[in-house]
Design an enzyme around this catalytic site. Sequence first.
Site, PDB file in Angstrom:
ATOM      1  N   LYS A 130       0.877  -1.181   0.000  1.00 48.04           N
ATOM      2  CA  LYS A 130       0.000   0.000   0.000  1.00 48.04           C
ATOM      3  C   LYS A 130       0.909   1.223   0.000  1.00 48.04           C
ATOM      4  CE  LYS A 130      -4.430   1.184   0.244  1.00 48.04           C
ATOM      5  NZ  LYS A 130      -5.616   0.498  -0.276  1.00 48.04           N
ATOM      6  N   ASP A 170      -6.875   4.450  -4.812  1.00 51.78           N
ATOM      7  CA  ASP A 170      -7.567   4.313  -3.526  1.00 51.78           C
ATOM      8  C   ASP A 170      -8.184   5.695  -3.275  1.00 51.78           C
ATOM      9  OD1 ASP A 170      -8.065   2.546  -1.119  1.00 51.78           O
ATOM     10  OD2 ASP A 170      -7.106   4.186  -0.085  1.00 51.78           O
TER      11      ASP A 170
HETATM   12  P1  NDP Z   1     -13.884   7.825  -2.901  1.00 53.60           P
HETATM   13  O1  NDP Z   1     -12.853   8.847  -2.629  1.00 53.60           O
HETATM   14  O2  NDP Z   1     -14.396   7.628  -4.293  1.00 53.60           O
HETATM   15  O3  NDP Z   1     -15.174   8.048  -1.966  1.00 53.60           O
HETATM   16  C1  NDP Z   1     -15.067   8.144  -0.580  1.00 53.60           C
HETATM   17  C2  NDP Z   1     -16.415   8.538  -0.032  1.00 53.60           C
HETATM   18  O4  NDP Z   1     -16.355   8.508   1.385  1.00 53.60           O
HETATM   19  C3  NDP Z   1     -16.847   9.950  -0.401  1.00 53.60           C
HETATM   20  O5  NDP Z   1     -18.241   9.992  -0.496  1.00 53.60           O
HETATM   21  C4  NDP Z   1     -16.350  10.759   0.800  1.00 53.60           C
HETATM   22  O6  NDP Z   1     -17.058  11.979   0.998  1.00 53.60           O
HETATM   23  C5  NDP Z   1     -16.661   9.812   1.923  1.00 53.60           C
HETATM   24  N1  NDP Z   1     -15.808  10.078   3.080  1.00 53.60           N
HETATM   25  C6  NDP Z   1     -14.458  10.192   3.102  1.00 53.60           C
HETATM   26  N2  NDP Z   1     -14.028  10.457   4.344  1.00 53.60           N
HETATM   27  C7  NDP Z   1     -15.135  10.507   5.119  1.00 53.60           C
HETATM   28  C8  NDP Z   1     -15.368  10.744   6.503  1.00 53.60           C
HETATM   29  N3  NDP Z   1     -14.354  10.970   7.333  1.00 53.60           N
HETATM   30  N4  NDP Z   1     -16.651  10.703   6.951  1.00 53.60           N
HETATM   31  C9  NDP Z   1     -17.682  10.455   6.109  1.00 53.60           C
HETATM   32  N5  NDP Z   1     -17.529  10.244   4.799  1.00 53.60           N
HETATM   33  C10 NDP Z   1     -16.273  10.256   4.312  1.00 53.60           C
HETATM   34  O7  NDP Z   1     -13.242   6.454  -2.337  1.00 53.60           O
HETATM   35  P2  NDP Z   1     -13.624   4.977  -2.696  1.00 53.60           P
HETATM   36  O8  NDP Z   1     -15.088   4.848  -2.881  1.00 53.60           O
HETATM   37  O9  NDP Z   1     -12.715   4.475  -3.757  1.00 53.60           O
HETATM   38  O10 NDP Z   1     -13.169   4.224  -1.363  1.00 53.60           O
HETATM   39  C11 NDP Z   1     -14.007   4.167  -0.213  1.00 53.60           C
HETATM   40  C12 NDP Z   1     -13.458   3.129   0.730  1.00 53.60           C
HETATM   41  O11 NDP Z   1     -13.340   1.863   0.061  1.00 53.60           O
HETATM   42  C13 NDP Z   1     -12.057   3.396   1.301  1.00 53.60           C
HETATM   43  O12 NDP Z   1     -11.993   2.859   2.593  1.00 53.60           O
HETATM   44  C14 NDP Z   1     -11.144   2.602   0.362  1.00 53.60           C
HETATM   45  O13 NDP Z   1      -9.903   2.256   0.965  1.00 53.60           O
HETATM   46  C15 NDP Z   1     -12.008   1.372   0.160  1.00 53.60           C
HETATM   47  N6  NDP Z   1     -11.682   0.577  -1.026  1.00 53.60           N
HETATM   48  C16 NDP Z   1     -11.787   1.110  -2.274  1.00 53.60           C
HETATM   49  C17 NDP Z   1     -11.505   0.338  -3.377  1.00 53.60           C
HETATM   50  C18 NDP Z   1     -11.727   0.840  -4.753  1.00 53.60           C
HETATM   51  O14 NDP Z   1     -11.676   0.022  -5.673  1.00 53.60           O
HETATM   52  N7  NDP Z   1     -11.999   2.121  -4.966  1.00 53.60           N
HETATM   53  C19 NDP Z   1     -11.001  -1.039  -3.229  1.00 53.60           C
HETATM   54  C20 NDP Z   1     -11.033  -1.531  -1.869  1.00 53.60           C
HETATM   55  C21 NDP Z   1     -11.320  -0.720  -0.817  1.00 53.60           C
HETATM   56  P3  NDP Z   1     -16.446  13.383   0.474  1.00 53.60           P
HETATM   57  O15 NDP Z   1     -16.825  13.433  -0.967  1.00 53.60           O
HETATM   58  O16 NDP Z   1     -17.112  14.395   1.321  1.00 53.60           O
HETATM   59  O17 NDP Z   1     -14.961  13.302   0.706  1.00 53.60           O
END
Ligand code: NDP
Length: 450
Positions: A130, A170
């Site tokens: 990572k 990520d």
């Molecule tokens: P994105 O950046 O696309 O989306 C993240 C989302 O979470 C946004 O809606 C963001 O809101 C919200 N968010 C972030 N921080 C907070 C917080 N502190 N409180 C509430 N909401 C929050 O990320 P992903 O969808 O790609 O990833 C989401 C999760 O999934 C992470 O944990 C990542 O490690 C995990 N993951 C992702 C993979 C992938 O293929 N993308 C693979 C495996 C795991 P805002 O827009 O306001 O920031």
Amino acid sequence: MPETQIYDLDKFMDGLKRRNPNETEFHQAVYEVAANVFPYIDDKPIYHEMEIMRRIAEPDRIVVFRVCWEDDNGRIRVNRGYRVQNNNSIGPYKGGIRFHPSVTLSVLKFLAFEQTFKNSLTGLPMGGGKGGSDFNPKGKSDNEVMRFCQSFMTELHRHVGDDIDVPAGDIGVGAREIGFMFGQYKRLTNRFSGVLTGKGMEFGGSPIRTEATGYGAVYFMENMLKHRGDSLDGKSCLISGSGNVATYAVEKITQLGGKAVTMSDSSGFIHDPAGIDSDKLAYIVDLKTNRRGRIEQYASEFGVDFYEGQRPWGVPGDVAFPCATQNEISTEDATTLIKNGCQGVSEGANMPTEQDGIHAFLGAKLLFAPSKAANAGGVAVSGLEMSQNSARITWKEEELQQLLRDIMSDIHNSCVEYGSDSDGYVDYVKGANISGFIKVADAMLAYGVV
Ligand code: NDP
């Protein structure tokens, strides 16, 4: 037996904490795995004698470097970059790159450790790694992001490669950032290779990579429900987040007959009792990806309630999909979900449930899918992207859809094999930890002391 052997979980954790002071996220992740693995290997002394757990919890290598870049006002900015190469016993290091101000070595060590088990669970030949930076892409211009990514890759390119370490996206690293980093890697090395996954379709990306994590988390829930003789059909689903994972989780829930009633971002959540159908989801995708807007705007567009600064876990629902970030389900939230009759949780995000929350779910015998199993669909399709790049071909979308479904079903079955209790309850945390451990551990035994 040599005196240095450690058979006791508490002693093992004491040593880990001493060697890695103040890294609380890393301690939490290692404890969660070791608590299941230690009882499993109790009667298999070779794993202890060869110090397998201690070696998996000591990254093979960590690279920390300065990333300097110039902002649009000509100011020199300095960030810190990292790559944690945790374990490559079963394949090249593989795991995402995160750009977010909360990135620290502890967070990346926890994620790289988790990734080692997750990648093993997929059945594909991928080790765990990572990386990332405390750089915040939010509010930066495209040119600033490009200059940052180029500077980041200028150092990282020495440590990665298609048979060495293959990073992906990520949080904060999407198609735009992967494109900039791939372009810089190609320029520096004069090689067109599958060094990153999550690439654009024009330059070696795979069909359904974008959708895979969210789809996979829903398939996992479908598998858990099926194992209990139930299905997603007609179930009301709580989702947090509105990014990549959340969006495709909602899409798949709808396709499988469920009803998604909440989504969120870091400012709060919306509750749409009528359900977030495909038209409403298209609005969210446009809002979040093209207009970089806030989830609150959904509430005014469709006349539903927005709850500022809150998370959706107080809304009654049948199943829940935390898809935003780590530690977003507190113990209190977990208790509320249980009290409201929630039957299952599938973790789309990485480690979104606090440790005591997980214990509450297991104690209440909920169907609980930990992230290393539930969200492995993303890295699985990344692994398939690597295979396509090596063969210099692109597989058909239908083929990949079926492979993703099969991989999620295989992971589910492995969890059932290693996680079933005597009363028939499946502890998916235990199942995923043990099943992910065995393959890596046995490869390490084969290599001897390296
Ligand atoms: P994105 O950046 O696309 O989306 C993240 C989302 O979470 C946004 O809606 C963001 O809101 C919200 N968010 C972030 N921080 C907070 C917080 N502190 N409180 C509430 N909401 C929050 O990320 P992903 O969808 O790609 O990833 C989401 C999760 O999934 C992470 O944990 C990542 O490690 C995990 N993951 C992702 C993979 C992938 O293929 N993308 C693979 C495996 C795991 P805002 O827009 O306001 O920031």
